[in-house]
Enzyme design. Sequence first.
Site, mmCIF file in Angstrom:
data_model
loop_
_atom_site.group_PDB
_atom_site.id
_atom_site.type_symbol
_atom_site.label_atom_id
_atom_site.label_comp_id
_atom_site.label_asym_id
_atom_site.label_seq_id
_atom_site.Cartn_x
_atom_site.Cartn_y
_atom_site.Cartn_z
ATOM 1 N N SER A 19 1.518 -9.059 4.926
ATOM 2 C CA SER A 19 2.072 -8.983 3.576
ATOM 3 C C SER A 19 2.812 -7.673 3.379
ATOM 4 O O SER A 19 2.752 -6.772 4.223
ATOM 5 C CB SER A 19 0.948 -9.088 2.528
ATOM 6 O OG SER A 19 0.054 -7.993 2.652
ATOM 7 N N TYR A 154 -7.681 8.612 -0.640
ATOM 8 C CA TYR A 154 -6.401 8.129 -0.110
ATOM 9 C C TYR A 154 -5.476 9.292 0.218
ATOM 10 O O TYR A 154 -4.846 9.321 1.277
ATOM 11 C CB TYR A 154 -5.758 7.203 -1.143
ATOM 12 C CG TYR A 154 -4.477 6.540 -0.689
ATOM 13 C CD1 TYR A 154 -4.493 5.500 0.225
ATOM 14 C CD2 TYR A 154 -3.241 6.945 -1.203
ATOM 15 C CE1 TYR A 154 -3.324 4.870 0.627
ATOM 16 C CE2 TYR A 154 -2.065 6.329 -0.818
ATOM 17 C CZ TYR A 154 -2.112 5.290 0.103
ATOM 18 O OH TYR A 154 -0.940 4.682 0.502
ATOM 19 N N VAL A 187 5.751 1.265 -3.771
ATOM 20 C CA VAL A 187 6.564 0.180 -3.229
ATOM 21 C C VAL A 187 6.220 -1.113 -3.959
ATOM 22 O O VAL A 187 5.060 -1.375 -4.296
ATOM 23 C CB VAL A 187 6.320 0.006 -1.713
ATOM 24 C CG1 VAL A 187 7.251 -1.061 -1.135
ATOM 25 C CG2 VAL A 187 6.516 1.326 -0.981
#
Length: 257
Positions: A19, A154, A187
Site C-alpha cells: 500500500s 517514531y 504523504v
Amino acid sequence: MIGGQKVLGRHALVTGGGSGVGREIALALAQAGVDVTICGRRADVLDAVAAESSRIHGIAADITDEHAVSGLYEKAEAARGPFDIVIANAGAADSAPAHKVSLADWRRTLDVNLTGAFLTVKPALSSMAARKAGRIVFIASVAGLRGYAYVAPYVAAKHGVIGLMRALAAETVKTGVTVNAVCPGYVETDMLDRSVNNIVEKTGRSAEEARSILAAANPQNRFIQPDEVADTVLWLCGEKAGSITGQAISISGGETW
C-alpha cells in the site's frame, strides 16, 4: 528506463509494498523494467498489488523477524536472482505524549521502523559489495531530520534510520553500492488518514480541520503525493546517481532544508 535514465538493477525488494508509498515505488520500478519482490504481513494485500503488474511478486514476511527476512531473501533470490535494489519502506507510527508511551509501544515502534530497516538491508550488503553494484534506499521521514511532538518513538526511530544510512554509506562507499534515504513530509496515504482520524478523535475537530493542520506543516500547504517519493527513489536507483550516497533527501515543500 525512466525519464531517459536507465534504472540499475534487474531485481528489487520493496518492503511495505502492499500500500501507499511502497506500492507506488513497486509499480514505478516494474514500469521501468525491474522485477520487484514486495513484502508485508498480509498476503492478500500483496497479491492485489502483484495483480497490477506481471513483474511484481508478493511474499508475506515480518521484517522485524530475522529468520523471516532470511527466508524472504532465499525464496525471492532463488526465483529471480540476487537483489540489485533494496527499498526499506515498511514503517508505522502512533501518537501519544511521551510520558504516556509504554515500553512495549516504544519497542514496537523501533522494531518496525529501525530494526526492521536494518534487517531488510543486512542480507544484501555483502552480495552487493562483491558484485560492486547495488542501490539501497531507506524511506525515512522528515521526522528523521527534526523533532515533532507526540511521536517521540517514531522520531527516535527515523533519526536512527538516518544514522544507519550514513554508517552503511561510509562502509560501502568504495564498493559501487550507494545508500541513501528519502525523507517525505506528510504523504497522502492510509497512514495520513490514520493521523487525521487520531486528531478528530482526540480533539473533536473535523476531518477537514485536521487535514488543514497537517498540511500546514508543509510551507507549500499541501501533502506530498506517493509518486513524488517514487520518482525520487527511481532517480537514486538510476545510472546517473552513482555519486549520490550518504544523503538524506527531504521531500517536504521546504519544511526542512
